[in-house]
Design a protein around this motif. Structure first.
Motif, short mmCIF file in Angstrom:
data_model
loop_
_atom_site.label_atom_id
_atom_site.label_comp_id
_atom_site.label_asym_id
_atom_site.label_seq_id
_atom_site.Cartn_x
_atom_site.Cartn_y
_atom_site.Cartn_z
N SER A 81 0.82 58.09 -50.87
CA SER A 81 2.37 57.99 -50.77
C SER A 81 2.70 57.27 -49.37
CB SER A 81 3.16 59.16 -51.10
OG SER A 81 2.51 60.30 -50.29
N LEU A 82 1.63 56.96 -48.56
CA LEU A 82 2.11 56.71 -47.23
C LEU A 82 2.81 55.24 -47.40
CD1 LEU A 82 -0.97 56.85 -44.93
CD2 LEU A 82 1.46 57.58 -44.78
N GLN A 83 2.44 54.24 -48.37
CA GLN A 83 3.12 53.11 -48.54
C GLN A 83 4.51 53.20 -48.96
OE1 GLN A 83 1.09 49.80 -48.39
NE2 GLN A 83 3.11 49.26 -47.51
N LEU A 84 4.83 54.18 -49.66
CA LEU A 84 6.23 54.37 -50.31
C LEU A 84 6.85 55.33 -49.25
CD1 LEU A 84 7.09 53.86 -53.15
CD2 LEU A 84 7.01 56.47 -53.50
N LYS A 85 6.47 55.95 -48.27
CA LYS A 85 7.18 56.85 -47.66
C LYS A 85 7.57 56.32 -46.12
CE LYS A 85 6.80 61.52 -49.90
NZ LYS A 85 6.03 62.44 -49.90
N ALA A 86 6.40 55.71 -45.72
CA ALA A 86 6.28 55.16 -44.39
C ALA A 86 6.13 53.77 -44.10
CB ALA A 86 5.29 55.87 -43.59
N GLY A 87 5.85 53.02 -45.41
CA GLY A 87 5.63 51.80 -45.24
C GLY A 87 4.41 51.30 -44.40
N VAL A 88 3.42 52.12 -44.47
CA VAL A 88 2.07 51.88 -43.84
C VAL A 88 0.91 51.86 -44.88
CG1 VAL A 88 0.14 52.88 -42.25
CG2 VAL A 88 2.77 53.07 -41.73
N SER A 89 0.09 51.05 -44.79
CA SER A 89 -1.17 50.88 -45.61
C SER A 89 -1.80 52.00 -45.87
CB SER A 89 -1.60 49.32 -45.50
OG SER A 89 -3.06 49.58 -46.00
N ASN A 90 -2.39 52.54 -46.93
CA ASN A 90 -3.38 53.59 -46.82
C ASN A 90 -4.80 53.30 -46.38
OD1 ASN A 90 -4.04 52.39 -49.14
ND2 ASN A 90 -3.76 54.08 -50.41
N ASP A 91 -4.94 52.16 -45.92
CA ASP A 91 -6.33 51.71 -45.32
C ASP A 91 -6.65 52.50 -44.23
OD1 ASP A 91 -7.00 50.15 -47.51
OD2 ASP A 91 -5.70 48.47 -46.36
N ILE A 92 -5.11 53.08 -43.43
CA ILE A 92 -5.38 53.78 -42.11
C ILE A 92 -6.09 54.93 -42.26
CG2 ILE A 92 -3.27 55.11 -42.49
CD1 ILE A 92 -4.49 53.32 -39.17
N VAL A 93 -6.41 55.41 -43.64
CA VAL A 93 -6.99 56.69 -43.80
C VAL A 93 -8.69 56.24 -43.72
CG1 VAL A 93 -7.76 58.07 -45.66
CG2 VAL A 93 -5.40 58.13 -44.98
N ASN A 94 -9.17 55.13 -44.10
CA ASN A 94 -10.56 54.85 -43.78
C ASN A 94 -10.75 54.70 -42.47
OD1 ASN A 94 -10.55 54.48 -46.54
ND2 ASN A 94 -10.68 52.40 -46.49
N ILE A 95 -10.08 54.15 -41.71
CA ILE A 95 -10.22 54.34 -40.18
C ILE A 95 -10.37 55.67 -39.56
CG2 ILE A 95 -9.58 53.75 -37.76
CD1 ILE A 95 -8.11 51.35 -39.19
N MET A 96 -9.53 56.76 -40.12
CA MET A 96 -9.49 58.02 -39.84
C MET A 96 -10.86 58.64 -40.12
SD MET A 96 -6.73 60.89 -39.93
CE MET A 96 -7.00 62.46 -39.89
#
Lengths: 418, 365
Positions: B308-323
């Protein structure tokens, strides 16, 4: 100091490989391969097995693999296994796409080198500084790089003309040129359809026409790597660190420093391989590397951790990949016959030493010939497998003659020399 | 082995430190990119709704199987990077067999699972055989086999799919063989896959195999010191082939919960990439059955919450892969640092004891 290590290296090398390929041998082998291809073309009628178009496609396919493999060569010669090449290459494609569409392809190349080197630096810190298992660190870098490229691409390319989360805007590619004189002459001879001569000319034409400066740089890097690693003190030290870090340290070589340098260079080369992909397709695209980093690693192993062998290995994979693209079904079908011949030769060579394996390879050859006779073409999905199957087959045939750097993949702690 | 609270504390501290470090690095990346750091963490670390809890458990059970498959090899320094190809080719074979429905109802399920295990094992066995007979590095061969599996599955999928349809997939398995799942979480509309139990069973099998069998002992011995294992009569070649077979067999299970619980056929949309995620999870969990379970839950949690990152924060959920990647890398670094610290502490302790006993000896003289 250097003469002792050099002596030890040479001794280690000579005990394993009895024959060092000399120039006449290499040239003869090349001529033999071309002759085989010419015969194959005549027998099977698959014209694309040795056309200039195939050769050009082969170089385009081989160079990124070869450059990634060269990255692997630098790292492994210093004793660090680099399975993170794929990730470093992905960083390279992103860097090239991002800087390339804004400031031109050369800026793209510079940033690809930089991003690749950064990823290499992370690998060096983890494996050399902290002594983490090399494969583990490499796998982690592949995960991070993939995520980073996807995340950054979404930020950098969305909203720009032609760009989006999975693709960069168009990058203006470098201009191409022909080698004056040679390319045209070769082209006209290739048209004549003379047996062998025209095949040779077609290959020469493929090698000398529509080149870019980046291609030339890529080829020169192979020579440069050989010269630096095998003809300079710096290179000797890099290799000594990969063969026996304890001995190198006892002679005053800073093991960590050379490993750091080599792994960072390794990353930069993998990044350059990524830049080459971007230059070739004029955009950054998600999934563009398609496992070429891994194939580069395989090509390097096939090449016995040497630049010449690596060039041959990546050439082979590039060639099989190019065949797939150029009338794939027919060409790969023709390749079956060539493979059968090679297996028979291999079986004969092995016959005295190992009956069982000789019989296995003869059996495989018979199967291939049957397959060749009962089919007309290879289905599209199977031609896609050719580079990977070739890799497996080649490694299965030649792995036992290979000698990797002695301390490759081992973690070394400073001061272990005692 | 005696329980040492200080040592146990350090072992737990390492992954926690790594997660904190990963949050830090990810925050820096987010801030540098100009994304809202606070909102991202708020979205990820809110309490998941019942529906999400079910998704997390489902995803974690699949990740767990994938990680176990990799871990079997890791315990003897065998790097099976090919879990991805093994599970896809096995899932395809099982889906085909299940779709043909040669057996009735639940028997069909069991038979298909068996097929998956055998196919996965055989595919991995190729790499094992190549390693022991021809000396081919399993890292390279399994990677090549991944690509070959992709092409093979694509080819066979086209052969078995209905002609003229755009949605290429195997025959959907009959309703009598579809599994409804468990409704364990209160008011969630979705159910936990029935075959998630495979993850539990495989976990127990893995623990028993490693800790209660001669084979497991030999496997761990080979992983710790190959030369010592050889000297004590372990046939390393046999170990390599058998562990590859086991690893591939477990990999064959990965697709099963999804196949019988949700997808009901194998098509172009069948979940991919689980193999590589499993490697990371296995490393994070230190190849320990409980550790892997925790790591799988963490990864599944991060994946689900980031949707839901894209919806709620406008951030791509690809960031989770980095993490996730940073977590894996920093956790192995943390373990290494802890190990060195422990070694040094042990050396100091022994040295102190020796000095004390020497003093005690010298006093009467």
């Amino acid at each position: 100091m250097s003469s002792t290590v050099e002596g030890a290296l040479e001794k280690a090398a000579t005990t394993v490989r009895k024959v060092r390929p000399t120039w006449p041998v290499v040239l003869l082998a090349l001529a033999g391969v071309i002759l085989l291809l010419a015969l194959l073309r005549v027998i099977t009628g698959a014209d694309d097995v040795a056309s200039s178009g195939t050769v050009r496609a082969a170089i385009r396919a081989a160079l990124p693999i070869g450059l990634a493999g060269l990255g692997g060569l630098w790292a492994e010669r210093s004793g660090v296994v680099n399975i993170g090449l794929e990730g470093m290459m992905i960083m390279g494609t992103f860097g090239a796409g991002w800087a390339g569409y804004q400031w031109g392809m050369w800026a793209g190349v510079a940033f690809a080198l930089l991003f690749g080197a950064l990823a290499g630096g992370v690998h060096a810190i983890a494996t050399v500084g902290f002594g983490v298992d090399h494969i583990v660190s490499g796998v982690a870098i592949n995960v991070i790089a993939l995520g980073a490229a996807q995340y950054l691409a979404g930020l950098a390319f969305t909203g720009h003309p032609g760009g989006g989360p999975t693709q960069s805007p168009q990058v203006t590619p470098m201009s191409t040129f022909d080698v004056p004189g040679v390319a045209d002459a070769a082209h006209s001879i290739a048209e004549k359809n003379w047996f062998f001569v025209s095949d040779l000319a077609g290959i020469v034409n493929g090698l000398t026409s529509r080149l870019t400066v980046l291609t030339l740089i890529g080829v020169l890097l192979f020579v440069l790597t050989w010269w630096v690693l095998w003809r300079t003190t710096f290179g000797l030290r890099v290799r000594s660190v990969g063969e026996s870090p304890a001995a190198a340290e006892s002679l005053g070589v800073s093991v960590y420093r050379y490993k750091y340098i080599a792994v960072i260079i390794s990353g930069a080369l993998a990044g350059l391989a990524g830049a080459y992909l971007v230059q070739d397709s004029t955009v950054y695209r998600e999934g563009q590397t398609g496992g070429r980093g891994y194939i580069g690693l395989a090509a390097m192993i096939f090449g016995n951790w040497r630049p010449g062998g690596l060039a041959a290995g990546s050439g082979l994979f590039g060639y099989t990949d190019a065949l797939r693209l150029r009338s794939g079904g027919e060409s790969v079908h023709a390749l079956l016959l060539l493979l059968a011949v090679l297996l028979v030769v291999f079986g004969l060579a092995l016959f005295r030493k190992n009956r069982r394996q000789a019989l296995v390879s003869a059996g495989a050859a018979v199967l291939l010939v049957v397959l060749f006779l009962v089919t007309d073409e290879i289905a599209g999905d199977f031609t896609g497998m050719t580079p990977y199957l070739t890799t497996l087959l080649v490694l299965a045939l030649f792995s036992q003659r290979l000698r990797m750097p002695k301390a490759d993949g081992q973690v070394y702690r400073k001061g272990s020399a005692g | 082995m005696t329980f040492d609270p200080r040592k146990a504390g350090l072992t737990l501290a390492a992954p926690l430190l790594a997660i904190v470090f990963a949050v830090l690095v990810t925050s820096i990346v987010l801030a540098a990119a100009g994304d809202p750091v606070g909102t991202v963490w708020q979205t990820i670390f809110t309490q998941p709704r019942p529906r999400n809890v079910v998704n997390i458990i489902n995803a974690a059970s699949v990740l767990y199987l994938s990680a176990l498959a990799a871990a079997v090899g890791f315990r003897m320094n065998l790097f099976n990077i090919g879990v991805d190809g093994q599970y896809r080719i096995a899932a395809f074979a099982a889906a085909y067999v299940a779709g043909e429905a040669w057996m009735p109802g639940k028997l069909n399920v069991l038979f298909s699972i068996l097929v998956a295990v055998v196919v996965g094992a055989l595919w991995a066995g190729i790499a094992g055989l190549l390693k022991v007979t021809r000396g081919v590095s399993e890292v390279i061969s399994t990677i090549m086999l991944n690509s070959i599996a992709t092409a093979l599955v694509a080819y066979f999928l086209r052969q078995v799919a209905e002609k003229g349809s755009n949605n290429i997939h195997t025959t959907t398995i009959p309703a009598s063989s579809q599994l409804a799942g468990f409704k364990l979480v209160g008011d969630a509309p979705n159910a936990i896959y029935t075959l998630s139990v495979l993850a539990v069973l495989a976990g127990i099998f893995y623990w028993l195999l490693l800790n209660r069998t001669v084979f497991g002992f030999n496997l761990r011995a080979t992983g710790m010191s190959e030369s010592a294992a050889v000297a004590s009569g372990v046939s390393v070649k046999k170990m390599v082939v058998v562990s590859m077979l086991i690893s591939g067999g477990v990999a064959g299970l990965i697709g099963m919960p999804l196949l019988f619980g949700d997808a009901y056929n194998y098509g172009l949309t069948f979940q991919t990439g689980l193999g590589f995620a499993g490697i990371a999870v296995a490393l994070l969990g230190r190849n320990h059955p409980v550790g892997i379970a925790l790591a799988a839950l963490l990864f599944a949690f991060l994946n689900e919450q980031s949707n839901s990152l894209q919806l709620k924060a406008g951030v791509s959920n690809d960031i989770v892969n980095i993490m996730q990647g940073v977590i894996v890398l920093s956790v192995v670094i943390a373990y290494e640092v802890v190990r060195r610290y422990n070694n040094a502490a042990e050396q100091r302790r022994v040295a102190a004891q020796l000095a004390a006993s020497r003093q005690a000896e010298e006093v009467p003289a």
